[in-house]
Design a protein around this motif. Structure first.
Motif, short mmCIF file in Angstrom:
data_model
loop_
_atom_site.label_atom_id
_atom_site.label_comp_id
_atom_site.label_asym_id
_atom_site.label_seq_id
_atom_site.Cartn_x
_atom_site.Cartn_y
_atom_site.Cartn_z
N PHE A 539 0.83 -1.21 0.00
CA PHE A 539 0.00 0.00 0.00
C PHE A 539 0.87 1.26 0.00
O PHE A 539 0.65 2.18 -0.79
CB PHE A 539 -0.91 -0.03 1.22
CG PHE A 539 -1.71 1.24 1.42
CD1 PHE A 539 -2.81 1.50 0.63
CD2 PHE A 539 -1.35 2.16 2.39
CE1 PHE A 539 -3.54 2.67 0.80
CE2 PHE A 539 -2.06 3.32 2.58
CZ PHE A 539 -3.17 3.58 1.78
N ILE A 540 1.86 1.29 0.91
CA ILE A 540 2.72 2.47 1.02
C ILE A 540 3.49 2.71 -0.29
O ILE A 540 3.56 3.84 -0.78
CB ILE A 540 3.71 2.31 2.20
CG1 ILE A 540 2.96 2.25 3.52
CG2 ILE A 540 4.73 3.45 2.21
CD1 ILE A 540 3.81 1.83 4.71
N GLY A 541 4.07 1.64 -0.86
CA GLY A 541 4.83 1.78 -2.09
C GLY A 541 4.00 2.29 -3.24
O GLY A 541 4.42 3.18 -4.00
N ALA A 542 2.78 1.74 -3.40
CA ALA A 542 1.91 2.17 -4.49
C ALA A 542 1.48 3.62 -4.32
O ALA A 542 1.56 4.43 -5.26
CB ALA A 542 0.69 1.26 -4.58
N MET A 543 1.01 3.96 -3.12
CA MET A 543 0.52 5.32 -2.88
C MET A 543 1.64 6.35 -2.94
O MET A 543 1.46 7.47 -3.44
CB MET A 543 -0.18 5.39 -1.52
CG MET A 543 -1.49 4.60 -1.44
SD MET A 543 -2.75 5.21 -2.61
CE MET A 543 -2.55 4.07 -3.98
N LEU A 544 2.82 5.98 -2.44
CA LEU A 544 3.96 6.89 -2.47
C LEU A 544 4.40 7.16 -3.91
O LEU A 544 4.71 8.32 -4.27
CB LEU A 544 5.12 6.29 -1.66
CG LEU A 544 6.31 7.21 -1.35
CD1 LEU A 544 5.85 8.43 -0.56
CD2 LEU A 544 7.36 6.44 -0.56
N THR A 545 4.41 6.14 -4.73
CA THR A 545 4.77 6.31 -6.15
C THR A 545 3.78 7.24 -6.84
O THR A 545 4.18 8.15 -7.60
CB THR A 545 4.78 4.95 -6.87
OG1 THR A 545 5.73 4.09 -6.22
CG2 THR A 545 5.17 5.11 -8.34
N VAL A 546 2.49 7.04 -6.59
CA VAL A 546 1.46 7.89 -7.19
C VAL A 546 1.62 9.33 -6.72
O VAL A 546 1.61 10.28 -7.53
CB VAL A 546 0.05 7.37 -6.83
CG1 VAL A 546 -1.03 8.36 -7.29
CG2 VAL A 546 -0.20 6.01 -7.47
N LEU A 547 1.77 9.52 -5.41
CA LEU A 547 1.86 10.86 -4.84
C LEU A 547 3.11 11.60 -5.34
O LEU A 547 3.04 12.78 -5.75
CB LEU A 547 1.88 10.77 -3.31
CG LEU A 547 1.97 12.10 -2.54
CD1 LEU A 547 0.75 12.97 -2.84
CD2 LEU A 547 2.09 11.85 -1.04
N LEU A 548 4.25 10.93 -5.32
CA LEU A 548 5.49 11.57 -5.77
C LEU A 548 5.44 11.92 -7.26
O LEU A 548 5.93 12.98 -7.66
CB LEU A 548 6.68 10.64 -5.49
CG LEU A 548 7.09 10.48 -4.03
CD1 LEU A 548 8.16 9.40 -3.89
CD2 LEU A 548 7.59 11.80 -3.45
N SER A 549 4.83 11.07 -8.06
CA SER A 549 4.73 11.37 -9.49
C SER A 549 3.87 12.61 -9.72
O SER A 549 4.17 13.44 -10.60
CB SER A 549 4.15 10.17 -10.25
OG SER A 549 2.80 9.96 -9.94
N LEU A 550 2.80 12.75 -8.93
CA LEU A 550 1.95 13.94 -9.04
C LEU A 550 2.72 15.20 -8.64
O LEU A 550 2.62 16.25 -9.30
CB LEU A 550 0.72 13.78 -8.15
CG LEU A 550 -0.36 12.79 -8.62
CD1 LEU A 550 -1.40 12.57 -7.53
CD2 LEU A 550 -1.01 13.31 -9.90
#
Length: 563
Positions: A539-550
């Motif tokens: 969960f953390i890895g997926a959400m962190l990747t999405v957030l950082l890309s934004l």
């Protein structure tokens, strides 16, 4: 093992290998070798998906997990059916529409080559490790219990898989997994009913569940919100969902199974079949482990199930101390059996005696204390010894209590499961290396035959790598957990890349690439800190990747506007 067991084991395994070679020889092009000419029916897709995930680790470790910790591990799979629906709605139509050979081809079309390569490399790292473990898990346990040479066990399992995967590619994996799932489920059902048969004559299945419940083995759902707890309803429905979404949606070992489907609908039906059956299947395998626990309430039980540790103690100065603990356990086992028989008698009179339940819990606590003391003694005798014996529980029961012939069948189950997951892993590693790394970077024109041969070469290469990794592997707390931990470290980041690609169309290549790199490094650090259950890493890895890309996309856009 008797001669009959050897015959059952040998015939079963050799049939699977020769059947796979015979049915799939002569692939002429890349589409046939990697996608099986898109001729796989939905039920084969479903069985292949299930067989890929159901490695030997599942059938060795899961019953042992239940024996020690009860049914709570099933919560790990609660998010899986939801993930199947999301993949059927979003992932499968896109993959089929773009006619990709691997999941990572899509990323170049959506972003660029470096993003595709990053995702492919992350997959190759974790799947390479995971495939080695699928060989190593049954090899180390069978070698310890049967006295077989560990290195030769690794080599034999690996070579058997390489033969038909090398010859037939994806189609060979699919057709052999049908046979393997039949062997696996037949063996497990027979074992379950045999355990019930071996219980005391006046004992019903309901009585067995009561005994398991009295020892807290039937605590299925835990709604605790403590982040360090490994298996809870919330970690399963969130972390388990993201792990399943990443594994089935972006891991080529699974994507390759349903990319070979006859159509979008056939692929979707195969995954929905998996969504319906996976949780009940895992529940059933855990229940077998719980029934093994109930069985050992009435039968002698070793102080430590790992025979290597017994050998270590016998050759050390601590053997007298260990034997004293064994005598205490033997005496406690007799007391435990007597109380359980009285408890059953009360249950048969429709009275669940609360005093006896407390006594059973107290005896179980004393037994656990003796086991803890035994682990301390083993550690003193050899500091490098693996004192955790969860992975040895089920195989100990098989070898010591099952009749002739059935032992061979159950060993065939374990090795068939090892072969099915290893074959899928090798096929996926070879496909990804050939298509995403080799073919994408070859400058000159090459024939279809050339890339088929390249895929075969990479199958052989990764097979050798997996065998070598298996030969130098070391046992962890519990093998099924280790496989999922390795996956969870990498899956979140890869899933985040795909989620951005599917749903956030305005995020461009540089933003997602930077976001993924930083996210993966952060996950390494979080895992090192060991403050949260590994399931949350998905969960953390997926959400962190999405957030950082934004964030990076926003910063990039802001700089352009200022310029």
């Amino acid at each position: 093992m008797q001669q009959l067991d050897w015959i059952v084991l040998s015939v079963t395994l050799l049939f699977i290998v020769f059947y796979g070679v015979w049915k799939t020889r002569g692939s002429k092009n890349v589409e046939e070798y990697i996608l099986g000419n898109n001729q796989t029916p939905w039920y084969v897709v479903g069985l292949s998906v299930m067989a890929t995930q159901a490695s030997a680790i599942t059938f060795l470790s899961t019953p042992g997990q239940a024996y020690h910790d009860g049914m709570g591990f099933v919560q790990f799979y609660f998010g899986l059916p939801i993930a199947m629906v999301v993949i059927c709605v979003t992932f499968i139509p896109i993959y089929h529409r773009l006619k990709v050979f691997t999941a990572y081809e899509y990323l170049e079309q959506r972003f660029d080559l470096k993003t595709r390569s990053l995702a492919a490399i992350l997959f190759l790292i974790q799947r390479g490790l995971g495939t080695g473990l699928t060989i190593y898990a049954p090899a180390i346990i069978l070698s310890a219990l049967l006295g077989w040479n560990l290195t030769w066990m690794n080599v034999i399992i690996g070579v058997l898989v390489i033969i038909y995967t090398f010859v037939g590619g994806t189609k060979a994996v699919n057709v052999t997994q049908k046979q393997q799932m039949f062997v696996i489920m037949s063996g497990m059902f027979i074992t379950f009913f045999l355990i019930l048969h071996l219980l005391p004559n006046d004992m019903t299945f309901s009585n067995a569940l009561h005994i398991a419940g009295a020892n807290h083995k039937m605590d299925i759902v835990d709604f605790s919100i403590e982040p360090e707890l490994r298996y809870t309803f919330w970690s399963g429905i969130t972390g388990g969902f993201f792990l399943a979404l990443s594994y089935f949606g972006t891991d080529q070992s699974q994507v390759g199974r349903y990319l070979s489907g006859k159509s979008i609908r056939e692929s979707q039906m195969g995954l929905i079949m998996n969504g319906f059956l996976k949780v009940p299947m895992q529940f059933f395998i855990l229940l077998i482990g719980v029934m093994v626990f109930v069985f050992f309430q009435f039968n002698p039980v070793p102080l430590n199930f790992n025979p290597n540790n017994k050998a270590i103690i016998e050759n050390s100065k601590y053997k007298d101390e260990y034997r004293e603990l064994e005598q205490k356990l033997s005496k406690l086992s007799e007391e435990k059996k007597e109380i359980n028989l009285i408890y059953i008698d009360h249950l048969n009179q429709n009275y669940d005696n609360p005093i006896l339940r407390k006594e059973l819990v107290a005896i179980s606590s004393k037994e656990n204390d003796l086991r803890d003391q035994a682990r301390e003694v083993i550690a003193k005798a050899d500091s490098k010894a693996e004192t955790n014996d969860k992975d040895y529980v089920f195989i100990h029961f098989i070898l010591n209590y099952l009749p002739k012939g059935l032992i061979g069948l159950l060993l065939a189950v374990i090795l068939s499961a090892a072969m099915s997951s290893t074959a899928s892993g090798l096929n996926a590693l070879a496909s990804t290396t050939a298509i995403d790394i080799y073919k994408r970077n070859v400058k000159s024109e090459k024939s279809e035959k050339h890339f088929v041969n390249a895929s075969r070469f990479f199958t052989l290469l990764w097979g050798i790598v997996a065998i070598l990794f298996a030969c130098v592997g070391t046992l962890f707390e519990n093998l099924i957990q280790l496989v999922n931990i390795v996956g969870s470290i990498f899956y979140g980041t890869v899933l985040g890349i795909f989620l951005v690609g599917f749903y956030l169309k305005y995020v461009k290549a540089n933003a997602i690439f930077l976001g993924a790199i930083i996210s993966q490094l952060t996950i390494f650090y979080i895992f090192y800190l060991d403050k949260v259950s590994f399931l949350w890493l998905n969960f953390i890895g997926a959400m962190l990747t999405v957030l950082l890309s934004l964030i990076f996309q926003f910063l990039s856009k802001s700089r352009k506007l200022k310029a």
